[in-house]
Design an enzyme around this catalytic site. Structure first.
Site, PDB file in Angstrom:
ATOM      1  N   GLU A 497       0.858  -1.187   0.000  1.00 44.65           N
ATOM      2  CA  GLU A 497       0.000   0.000   0.000  1.00 44.65           C
ATOM      3  C   GLU A 497       0.896   1.239   0.000  1.00 44.65           C
ATOM      4  OE1 GLU A 497      -2.109  -0.945   3.582  1.00 44.65           O
ATOM      5  OE2 GLU A 497      -2.703  -2.853   2.701  1.00 44.65           O
ATOM      6  N   GLU A 528      -4.053  -6.979   2.893  1.00 44.12           N
ATOM      7  CA  GLU A 528      -2.797  -7.576   3.359  1.00 44.12           C
ATOM      8  C   GLU A 528      -2.715  -9.071   3.075  1.00 44.12           C
ATOM      9  OE1 GLU A 528      -4.579  -5.423   5.036  1.00 44.12           O
ATOM     10  OE2 GLU A 528      -3.258  -3.709   5.300  1.00 44.12           O
ATOM     11  N   GLN A 550       1.877  -2.299   5.536  1.00 45.64           N
ATOM     12  CA  GLN A 550       2.148  -0.897   5.853  1.00 45.64           C
ATOM     13  C   GLN A 550       2.534  -0.656   7.309  1.00 45.64           C
ATOM     14  OE1 GLN A 550      -0.873   2.324   4.913  1.00 45.64           O
ATOM     15  NE2 GLN A 550       0.700   2.615   3.350  1.00 45.64           N
ATOM     16  N   ASP A 553       0.768  -3.241  12.954  1.00 41.78           N
ATOM     17  CA  ASP A 553      -0.556  -3.447  13.560  1.00 41.78           C
ATOM     18  C   ASP A 553      -1.537  -4.131  12.622  1.00 41.78           C
ATOM     19  OD1 ASP A 553       0.791  -0.716  14.177  1.00 41.78           O
ATOM     20  OD2 ASP A 553      -0.186  -1.353  16.033  1.00 41.78           O
ATOM     21  N   TYR A 554      -1.247  -4.116  11.327  1.00 43.69           N
ATOM     22  CA  TYR A 554      -2.182  -4.728  10.372  1.00 43.69           C
ATOM     23  C   TYR A 554      -1.679  -6.074   9.862  1.00 43.69           C
ATOM     24  CZ  TYR A 554      -3.709  -0.083  11.139  1.00 43.69           C
ATOM     25  OH  TYR A 554      -4.094   1.055  11.786  1.00 43.69           O
ATOM     26  N   HIS A 595      -0.907   1.566  15.436  1.00 39.79           N
ATOM     27  CA  HIS A 595       0.292   2.326  15.046  1.00 39.79           C
ATOM     28  C   HIS A 595       1.338   2.378  16.146  1.00 39.79           C
ATOM     29  CE1 HIS A 595      -2.898   3.994  12.442  1.00 39.79           C
ATOM     30  NE2 HIS A 595      -1.979   3.758  11.541  1.00 39.79           N
TER      31      HIS A 595
END
Ligand SMILES: Cc1ncc(C[n+]2csc(CCOP(=O)(O)OP(=O)(O)O)c2C)c(N)n1
Length: 805
Positions: A497, A528, A550, A553-554, A595
């Site tokens: 991304e 993702e 990115q 956290d994801y 984040h």
């Protein structure tokens, strides 16, 4: 059968007849394999069985269009396809059912996977690539339904890259001008998974040669389509994906699973479109059946109506194919009956051969153990008790000989002969050692690469500097290093991304798309799971993808694939497939519930089989990328989110220096306590160490850098021998990665020998970090917390020198 008829006209009727009857023979053999397989499990010879009965005919059509170099990414129903392509013999199918732990007898996983988890070998024994264009390829299956979809995207995308990137034209062992199709298979119920929809959209956007077959038998175990799919019809609701004159999209084909000529037409059409034009195709194969129900775990009579069962019987694809053969005067009932009869005999022979091959070495081991135990019966004071162990072992030998029973008997015997010494006992101990060694190879090898390109074998190269080396933002070092990688590895490509046009949210790839083009440096959708899948699939086909997630956290969105697929791939194929994918992400230390995350314990525990790297700055990160490019293993690199704008000296050997894996670094020497940390907390720990020094407390600070592998040379224990005290600091939850480090140092490195104070951990709170500076201060360890913790430890040691604060 229009296209086919034309083709028939070009071949003789005899050729056509022989091809059709060969198809009939294969599906009969496959069906008999399913029927006998179920019986083997129910009679206790296998632990679990799942079979491809009812799905045979469509797979014959798929097999006809599948060419060398193509890849399959499918699921447990595809035995007919594998048999038809000659990529799995019936004997090998039974070897898997019995769990034959020998890669030669069971080449798909060496007995590590349950039956019907199909796979071909992409690698030679030494870990080098085979020529993938000269063989039919199947990515190794996983049990998680729809888990095969994300990697399917990457397998198909590789063809696009090979076709369009002219710099790769010499890599003919991986692709013939990008002409390969990636064929996916999935059950109708599994299309309910998010992975399916995500993969479908991604492939539509990417326009890649991917043909997805949906085997639709209306059920997902007992749950009917009405609970699975809107309108109970997946191709109906996906009509919006259909391409038209104005817009690119999919070709969607619907066909019945018992209709041989229609299936052949459908697959020929799909192949042509996908292979030539690189357009994704979805084939919805409806009216499939499941004659024996879902698996050996239950019976379908419990949830299917009488009418449904009758329909399944009437529309069984073998029956329907047989009728078509007879109606078209290709053969007659007697001949078909004979084919079926021969098939049954043949399968039975293979089954028996597989059982014998599986049993022979185990029976030999059993005999050896049994003889030695026999000797001990006569010699030991506990002979009578050992006798009953032996009787149990003999009984097990008759019912179900396996290594577990042999080991249990030997260990029980050894316990009964404690303090006694006989030659037979010594021999028993020796043989146990030898077998433990062999079983390590059988059941536990290849978690990591054992090849000459293993990451741990890549030698360190330190960064070097000009005397007047410029201090630059960390991201510039990363960017210029990626430039070197992209320049020297034409097979490398980066995507994620915002990675393309703007060069990443932190500009670590600034200008790279302009320089290397959209094929090499590209933006992806926010998805993702399939970013990961693109990476896995392309890495399996010889490319060197760097997939960006990115933010750390994801990672959870693709964690399933990382854990189930990527981390297990090398292990579950016993080293015969690899996906040297680099996943790049950034984490630790911003603010807020997201984040700022550092769920390292979760990551470490879910990703055994991968390398997990946590560089404290961008030079270290760049060095890890260079190391990984020289290796053949998958890795996750977590850059420090707050490190991109911090100044670092620019090395003059970009692209060449290499940070070694599993090697921590002492960044500050001290004699009073060892503080072990990594990533962004390293800077905080270092500050705390400075403060402590003012009070004459000298902390030795160790930056782990690489959590998996962890301190392979046992540097920490050397430090602990000096300081006798240790504190592990990170910003994971309590009992997360600090518990992992504690176990490594206390248990593996025997740290408890050298402790004068109890070993401690300092972590973030159990909750996610609250927002803002104050939220951060009160949620995560900060300089004050580290100071206080260390000071309290020193106070306990010497209260007069270090009075309570
Ligand atoms: C992610 C996941 N959830 C649940 C399961 C358990 N499970 C195994 S097979 C299956 C049904 C799949 O049905 P379908 O996709 O229609 O394929 P079929 O078995 O009918 O060919 C389920 C729920 C699983 N293996 N993986």
């Amino acid at each position: 059968m229009s296209a086919k008829t034309q083709e028939i006209n070009e071949i003789t009727f005899e050729d056509f007849q022989s091809a059709v009857l060969n198809d009939y023979r294969i599906i009969c053999e496959s069906r008999e394999t399913s029927l006998m397989g179920r019986r083997e499990v129910l009679s206790g010879k296998g632990s679990f069985g799942i079979f491809g009965d009812g799905k045979e005919l469509a797979q014959i059509a798929m097999a006809r269009c599948f060419k060398k170099g193509d890849f399959r990414s499918g699921y447990y129903r595809d035995q007919t396809f594998m048999i038809a392509k000659g990529e799995m013999s019936i004997q090998q199918f039974f070897a898997a059912l019995y769990g034959h732990a020998d890669i030669n007898a069971e080449p798909q996983s060496g007995g590590r996977q349950m039956v019907a988890h199909f796979s071909t070998q992409s690698l030679n024994e030494d870990g080098s690539w085979k020529n993938l264009t000269k063989q039919n390829n199947s990515a190794s299956d996983i049990s998680c339904t729809a888990g095969q979809m994300p990697r399917l995207v990457g397998l198909a995308q590789a063809s696009k890259i090979y076709r369009q990137n002219k710099d790769l034209s010499t890599r003919t062992e991986f692709s013939n001008k990008g002409n390969e199709i990636a064929w996916g298979t999935i059950g109708n119920a599994s299309t309910s998974e998010g992975h399916f929809f995500e993969a479908l959209n991604a492939a539509g956007v990417l326009q890649i040669p991917m043909v997805i077959s949906i085997w639709d038998d209306e059920y997902g175990i007992s749950v009917h389509s009405r609970h699975q799919t809107t309108k109970e019809n997946i191709s109906e609701i996906l009509k919006g994906f259909q391409r038209d004159k104005k817009k690119k999209g999919y070709e969607i084909i619907k066909v019945k699973g018992w209709d041989y000529p229609a299936l052949i037409n459908a697959y020929e059409k799909a192949e042509k479109i996908a292979r030539k034009e690189h357009i994704p195709v979805m084939i919805h194969v409806v009216e499939m059946t499941q004659p024996q129900g879902h698996s050996t775990s239950g019976s379908h009579e419990r949830y299917k109506s009488k009418e449904r069962l009758q329909w399944e019987d009437d529309f069984d694809c073998i029956k329907m194919f047989g009728k078509w053969i007879i109606n078209n005067n290709i053969s007659n009932q007697e001949e078909l009956d004979e084919i079926r009869k021969v098939a049954k005999k043949k399968v039975s022979t293979y089954k028996n051969a597989a059982w014998k091959a599986y049993q022979t070495p185990i029976v030999a081991e059993l005999q050896t153990a049994s003889n030695l135990i026999d000797d001990l019966i006569s010699q030991s004071n506990n002979g009578v008790f050992i006798k009953s162990i032996k009787e149990q072992l003999d009984l097990d030998a008759k019912l179900n000989p396996n290594r577990k029973n042999i080991f249990t008997a030997i260990k029980a015997t050894l316990r009964l002969t404690l303090g006694e010494n006989y030659p037979a006992k010594e021999k028993l101990k020796q043989i146990l050692d030898q077998w433990n060694h062999e079983n390590q190879d059988r059941y536990s090898s290849h978690l990591h690469s054992e090849s000459e390109w293993a990451a741990k074998k890549v030698k360190e190269v330190a960064p070097t500097y000009d005397t007047n080396a410029e201090e630059v933002d960390g991201r510039i070092i990363l960017k210029d290093n990626f430039d070197c990688i992209l320049n020297s590895y034409p097979e490398s490509l980066v995507f994620g991304e915002d990675s393309g046009q703007i060069g990443g949210v932190n500009q670590g790839l600034e200008g790279m798309q302009e320089k290397y083009g959209e094929l090499r440096v590209s933006d992806t959708g926010i998805r993702e799971a399939t970013i990961l899948g693109q990476g896995i699939g392309m890495a399996m086909r010889g490319l060197r993808p760097i997939a960006e997630v990115q933010y750390l956290d994801y990672l959870l969105y693709c964690f399933q694939g990382m854990s189930d697929d990527l981390a297990t791939l090398h292990y579950r194929t016993k080293g015969r497939q690899k996906a040297p994918l680099i996943i790049r992400t950034r984490g630790h230390r911003l603010e807020g519930i997201w984040h700022s995350g550092s769920p390292m314990g979760m990551i470490l525990n879910g990703l055994r089989g991968m390398n997990i790297l946590v560089p404290r700055n961008m030079t270290k990160a760049a060095g890890f990328y260079n190391t990984l490019m020289a290796s053949d293993e998958p890795a996750l690199v977590i850059e420090c989110l707050n490190g991109y704008r911090l100044k670092e000296k620019m090395p003059n050997n970009l692209g060449k220096f290499k940070t070694p894996l599993g090697i921590p670094e002492i960044t500050r020497e001290g004699k009073d306590i060892t503080i072990v940390t990594y990533g962004s907390t390293w800077r905080i720990v270092s500050k705390a160490a400075e403060e402590l020094a003012k009070l004459d407390i000298h902390a030795e600070v160790i930056d782990i850098q690489s959590l998996l592998p962890f301190d392979t040379n046992h540097l920490i224990i050397k430090s602990l021998k000096k300081t006798s005290r240790i504190l592990f600091v990170d910003e994971d939850v309590p009992g997360g990665a600090t518990a992992f480090m504690l176990q490594k140092v206390m248990e593996e490195q025997k740290g408890f020998f050298y402790l004068d104070s109890k070993p401690q951990t300092l972590t973030a709170k159990a909750h996610r970090p609250a927002y803002g500076e104050d939220g951060d201060y009160f949620s995560k360890p900060n300089t004050d917390d580290i100071f206080d913790k260390v000071y309290a430890m020193m106070h306990e040691v010497n209260p007069s020198k270090y009075p309570a604060v």
